[in-house]
Design a protein around this motif. Structure first.
Motif, PDB file in Angstrom:
ATOM      1  N   TRP A 148     -34.956   6.317 -38.495  1.00 37.94           N
ATOM      2  CA  TRP A 148     -34.087   7.367 -37.955  1.00 37.94           C
ATOM      3  C   TRP A 148     -32.802   6.770 -37.379  1.00 37.94           C
ATOM      4  CZ3 TRP A 148     -33.316   8.047 -32.504  1.00 37.94           C
ATOM      5  CH2 TRP A 148     -32.541   9.165 -32.179  1.00 37.94           C
ATOM      6  N   ALA A 149     -32.938   5.710 -36.597  1.00 34.06           N
ATOM      7  CA  ALA A 149     -31.762   5.083 -35.987  1.00 34.06           C
ATOM      8  C   ALA A 149     -30.815   4.537 -37.051  1.00 34.06           C
ATOM      9  CB  ALA A 149     -32.190   3.967 -35.030  1.00 34.06           C
ATOM     10  N   ALA A 150     -31.388   4.116 -38.194  1.00 35.02           N
ATOM     11  CA  ALA A 150     -30.569   3.574 -39.282  1.00 35.02           C
ATOM     12  C   ALA A 150     -29.977   4.669 -40.163  1.00 35.02           C
ATOM     13  CB  ALA A 150     -31.403   2.627 -40.133  1.00 35.02           C
ATOM     14  N   GLY A 151     -30.384   5.928 -39.924  1.00 32.39           N
ATOM     15  CA  GLY A 151     -29.842   7.032 -40.713  1.00 32.39           C
ATOM     16  C   GLY A 151     -30.595   7.308 -41.989  1.00 32.39           C
ATOM     17  N   ARG A 152     -31.708   6.601 -42.232  1.00 29.41           N
ATOM     18  CA  ARG A 152     -32.475   6.854 -43.450  1.00 29.41           C
ATOM     19  C   ARG A 152     -33.230   8.179 -43.368  1.00 29.41           C
ATOM     20  NH1 ARG A 152     -32.804   1.121 -43.077  1.00 29.41           N
ATOM     21  NH2 ARG A 152     -34.663   1.180 -41.726  1.00 29.41           N
ATOM     22  N   ILE A 153     -33.588   8.586 -42.150  1.00 27.46           N
ATOM     23  CA  ILE A 153     -34.141   9.917 -41.882  1.00 27.46           C
ATOM     24  C   ILE A 153     -33.125  10.615 -40.985  1.00 27.46           C
ATOM     25  CG2 ILE A 153     -36.009  11.235 -40.784  1.00 27.46           C
ATOM     26  CD1 ILE A 153     -36.967   9.910 -43.253  1.00 27.46           C
ATOM     27  N   PRO A 154     -32.353  11.561 -41.506  1.00 31.25           N
ATOM     28  CA  PRO A 154     -31.245  12.103 -40.711  1.00 31.25           C
ATOM     29  C   PRO A 154     -31.659  12.927 -39.500  1.00 31.25           C
ATOM     30  CG  PRO A 154     -31.467  13.286 -42.795  1.00 31.25           C
ATOM     31  CD  PRO A 154     -32.368  12.107 -42.880  1.00 31.25           C
ATOM     32  N   LEU A 155     -32.833  13.567 -39.561  1.00 30.51           N
ATOM     33  CA  LEU A 155     -33.206  14.466 -38.469  1.00 30.51           C
ATOM     34  C   LEU A 155     -34.581  14.104 -37.919  1.00 30.51           C
ATOM     35  CD1 LEU A 155     -32.568  17.051 -36.809  1.00 30.51           C
ATOM     36  CD2 LEU A 155     -33.733  18.354 -38.608  1.00 30.51           C
ATOM     37  N   TRP A 156     -34.636  14.002 -36.613  1.00 31.14           N
ATOM     38  CA  TRP A 156     -35.894  13.784 -35.908  1.00 31.14           C
ATOM     39  C   TRP A 156     -35.728  14.367 -34.518  1.00 31.14           C
ATOM     40  CZ3 TRP A 156     -37.457   8.686 -33.136  1.00 31.14           C
ATOM     41  CH2 TRP A 156     -38.736   8.814 -32.587  1.00 31.14           C
ATOM     42  N   LEU A 157     -36.482  15.397 -34.201  1.00 35.34           N
ATOM     43  CA  LEU A 157     -36.350  16.041 -32.898  1.00 35.34           C
ATOM     44  C   LEU A 157     -37.055  15.188 -31.851  1.00 35.34           C
ATOM     45  CD1 LEU A 157     -35.330  18.359 -34.623  1.00 35.34           C
ATOM     46  CD2 LEU A 157     -36.621  19.925 -33.190  1.00 35.34           C
ATOM     47  N   THR A 158     -36.383  14.106 -31.477  1.00 35.84           N
ATOM     48  CA  THR A 158     -36.997  13.159 -30.562  1.00 35.84           C
ATOM     49  C   THR A 158     -36.521  13.370 -29.133  1.00 35.84           C
ATOM     50  OG1 THR A 158     -37.505  10.826 -30.220  1.00 35.84           O
ATOM     51  CG2 THR A 158     -35.247  11.369 -30.814  1.00 35.84           C
ATOM     52  N   ALA A 186     -36.667  17.549 -26.373  1.00 36.22           N
ATOM     53  CA  ALA A 186     -36.132  16.877 -27.565  1.00 36.22           C
ATOM     54  C   ALA A 186     -34.708  17.377 -27.840  1.00 36.22           C
ATOM     55  CB  ALA A 186     -37.031  17.151 -28.767  1.00 36.22           C
ATOM     56  N   PHE A 187     -34.067  16.732 -28.800  1.00 34.86           N
ATOM     57  CA  PHE A 187     -32.692  17.083 -29.142  1.00 34.86           C
ATOM     58  C   PHE A 187     -32.544  17.208 -30.652  1.00 34.86           C
ATOM     59  CE2 PHE A 187     -32.674  14.704 -25.209  1.00 34.86           C
ATOM     60  CZ  PHE A 187     -31.876  15.489 -24.379  1.00 34.86           C
ATOM     61  N   VAL A 188     -31.709  18.159 -31.045  1.00 35.86           N
ATOM     62  CA  VAL A 188     -31.314  18.278 -32.451  1.00 35.86           C
ATOM     63  C   VAL A 188     -30.043  17.469 -32.604  1.00 35.86           C
ATOM     64  CG1 VAL A 188     -30.665  19.830 -34.317  1.00 35.86           C
ATOM     65  CG2 VAL A 188     -32.294  20.595 -32.571  1.00 35.86           C
ATOM     66  N   ALA A 189     -30.103  16.418 -33.397  1.00 37.83           N
ATOM     67  CA  ALA A 189     -28.946  15.542 -33.576  1.00 37.83           C
ATOM     68  C   ALA A 189     -28.903  15.038 -35.000  1.00 37.83           C
ATOM     69  CB  ALA A 189     -29.015  14.371 -32.597  1.00 37.83           C
ATOM     70  N   LEU A 190     -27.711  14.768 -35.474  1.00 38.71           N
ATOM     71  CA  LEU A 190     -27.520  14.243 -36.830  1.00 38.71           C
ATOM     72  C   LEU A 190     -26.602  13.034 -36.794  1.00 38.71           C
ATOM     73  CD1 LEU A 190     -26.950  17.589 -38.798  1.00 38.71           C
ATOM     74  CD2 LEU A 190     -28.990  16.140 -38.871  1.00 38.71           C
ATOM     75  N   PRO A 191     -26.752  12.118 -37.749  1.00 30.90           N
ATOM     76  CA  PRO A 191     -25.862  10.954 -37.791  1.00 30.90           C
ATOM     77  C   PRO A 191     -24.403  11.381 -37.879  1.00 30.90           C
ATOM     78  CG  PRO A 191     -27.704  10.672 -39.302  1.00 30.90           C
ATOM     79  CD  PRO A 191     -27.759  12.087 -38.823  1.00 30.90           C
ATOM     80  N   LYS A 192     -23.551  10.680 -37.177  1.00 33.44           N
ATOM     81  CA  LYS A 192     -22.125  11.012 -37.200  1.00 33.44           C
ATOM     82  C   LYS A 192     -21.546  10.915 -38.607  1.00 33.44           C
ATOM     83  CE  LYS A 192     -20.986   9.944 -32.398  1.00 33.44           C
ATOM     84  NZ  LYS A 192     -20.185   9.092 -31.469  1.00 33.44           N
ATOM     85  N   SER A 193     -22.178  10.092 -39.437  1.00 30.57           N
ATOM     86  CA  SER A 193     -21.688   9.924 -40.814  1.00 30.57           C
ATOM     87  C   SER A 193     -21.762  11.218 -41.616  1.00 30.57           C
ATOM     88  CB  SER A 193     -22.492   8.836 -41.524  1.00 30.57           C
ATOM     89  OG  SER A 193     -23.873   9.167 -41.539  1.00 30.57           O
ATOM     90  N   MET A 194     -22.621  12.180 -41.178  1.00 28.69           N
ATOM     91  CA  MET A 194     -22.719  13.450 -41.894  1.00 28.69           C
ATOM     92  C   MET A 194     -21.560  14.384 -41.562  1.00 28.69           C
ATOM     93  SD  MET A 194     -26.833  14.331 -41.780  1.00 28.69           S
ATOM     94  CE  MET A 194     -26.624  15.776 -42.852  1.00 28.69           C
ATOM     95  N   GLY A 195     -20.854  14.114 -40.479  1.00 31.08           N
ATOM     96  CA  GLY A 195     -19.679  14.908 -40.121  1.00 31.08           C
ATOM     97  C   GLY A 195     -19.993  16.306 -39.616  1.00 31.08           C
ATOM     98  N   ILE A 196     -21.210  16.550 -39.165  1.00 27.71           N
ATOM     99  CA  ILE A 196     -21.617  17.867 -38.665  1.00 27.71           C
ATOM    100  C   ILE A 196     -21.660  17.815 -37.147  1.00 27.71           C
ATOM    101  CG2 ILE A 196     -23.483  19.570 -38.601  1.00 27.71           C
ATOM    102  CD1 ILE A 196     -24.240  18.649 -41.432  1.00 27.71           C
ATOM    103  N   THR A 197     -20.894  18.684 -36.492  1.00 35.24           N
ATOM    104  CA  THR A 197     -20.747  18.577 -35.037  1.00 35.24           C
ATOM    105  C   THR A 197     -21.296  19.774 -34.269  1.00 35.24           C
ATOM    106  OG1 THR A 197     -18.513  19.527 -35.181  1.00 35.24           O
ATOM    107  CG2 THR A 197     -18.701  17.110 -35.250  1.00 35.24           C
TER     108      THR A 197
END
Length: 327
Positions: free
Chosen positions: A200-210, A130-141
């Protein structure tokens, strides 16, 4: 007298020669009839697809039909009902997941089997980190920036899973414990898995270790912070592992593998492991596994046994830390 002892000595030498060649002969004579693979991988999943790809090739190589029979119900008990009666000759084996063999021992009070006692490890076929990822809109890299953000906003970052005790839940809770952060769990029923993907894809749930199969189609929407594994993923080689960014994190991944009944002879287990590994290395199979987000592993029986103990230890620590009780 000397002749008699000489005869005994020659007999002992002959017997030892037979013993030395027996394992090789056993492996070469196997299989003597069709092989039944009892599978607890849910139909239509990447694990099920991968199993059917490699067993088709194994069947050709081993010159015997390989029949896949789905037994996914009752938390693995339905599959064990077949395996518990199987002769340990390699003609009935099981294909299962970490969810069945590892997580279940902590989640359910009355498991029908103990993976460490009631099965012989053969080979971990493939995994899907799985991956730890966040929507780009959150600005966390970066991962550290995410942890800093979560600490400043306790209980406000939501993460999704397919329910309490699922891989997605336990892997995220392990990260919470290791990093000392408070994230808000939003559990979806297993039947609502498609809705979790949509939210998740829409950003309503920001984190999902998928895993990669769900992640790849929408990767351009996310900043990938870490791979939940001990090694970097071939698809994202520049993304660090959780071991690199959170050294006290004990990773466990989604995996699938072959197991036999207790007492399965080592030569047969090694033959099955070798055949499955060979099948996964074929040029026409490698890209198909990748399409399903599967990393071919092809471990030895000893390596799978070691992985089992490591996963059971890691999952057990998380379950204890969060106070999850078996049902």
């Amino acid at each position: 007298m000397n002749i008699r002892y000489a005869g005994h000595a020659l007999g002992a030498i002959a017997a030892s020669g037979i013993a030395l060649h027996f394992p090789a002969a056993l492996a070469q004579s196997y299989p003597a009839k069709p092989i039944l693979v009892v599978s607890s991988a849910s139909p239509g999943t990447s694990g099920d697809a991968g199993l059917r790809m490699i067993t088709a090739k194994m069947s050709q190589s081993m010159s015997q039909p390989i029949i896949v029979e789905l037994r996914t119900a009752a938390r693995g008990a339905q599959a064990y009902a077949v395996m518990g009666k199987a002769t340990p000759d390699g003609h009935t084996i099981q294909f299962g997941t970490a969810g069945t063999f590892v997580y279940g021992r902590f989640l359910f009070k009355n498991m029908a089997f103990d993976i460490l006692k009631d099965y012989s490890p053969i080979s971990m076929s493939f995994n899907s980190p799985a991956f730890v990822a966040l929507p780009k809109s959150m600005g966390i890299t970066t991962y550290q920036a995410f942890i800093d953000y979560a600490k400043k906003n306790p209980g406000k970052v939501e993460y999704g899973s397919t329910g309490s005790g699922s891989f997605f839940h336990l892997a995220t809770e392990a990260m919470k414990v290791a990093a000392g952060v408070d994230l808000l769990h939003i559990p979806y029923a297993q039947a609502n898995f498609p809705q979790l993907q949509i939210d998740w894809a829409a950003g309503r749930i920001p984190l999902w270790l998928t895993t990669w199969s769900s992640f790849r189609p929408v990767i351009d929407k996310f900043n990938v912070l870490a791979t939940v594994d001990r090694v970097r993923d071939k698809n994202l080689p520049n993304v660090p592992t959780m071991v690199e960014v959170q050294p006290n994190y004990e990773p466990f991944v989604v995996w699938w593998g072959f197991f036999g009944p207790p007492g399965l002879p080592a030569p047969i287990a090694n033959r099955i492991a070798a055949e499955s590994k060979k099948a996964m290395s074929l040029p026409d199979i490698v890209p198909k596994l990748d399409e399903h987000g599967l990393n071919p592993i092809g471990s030895s029986p000893e390596e799978l046994a070691k992985l089992l103990r490591a996963d059971i230890s890691a999952v057990g620590k998380v379950v204890k830390a969060i106070g999850l009780q078996p049902e």
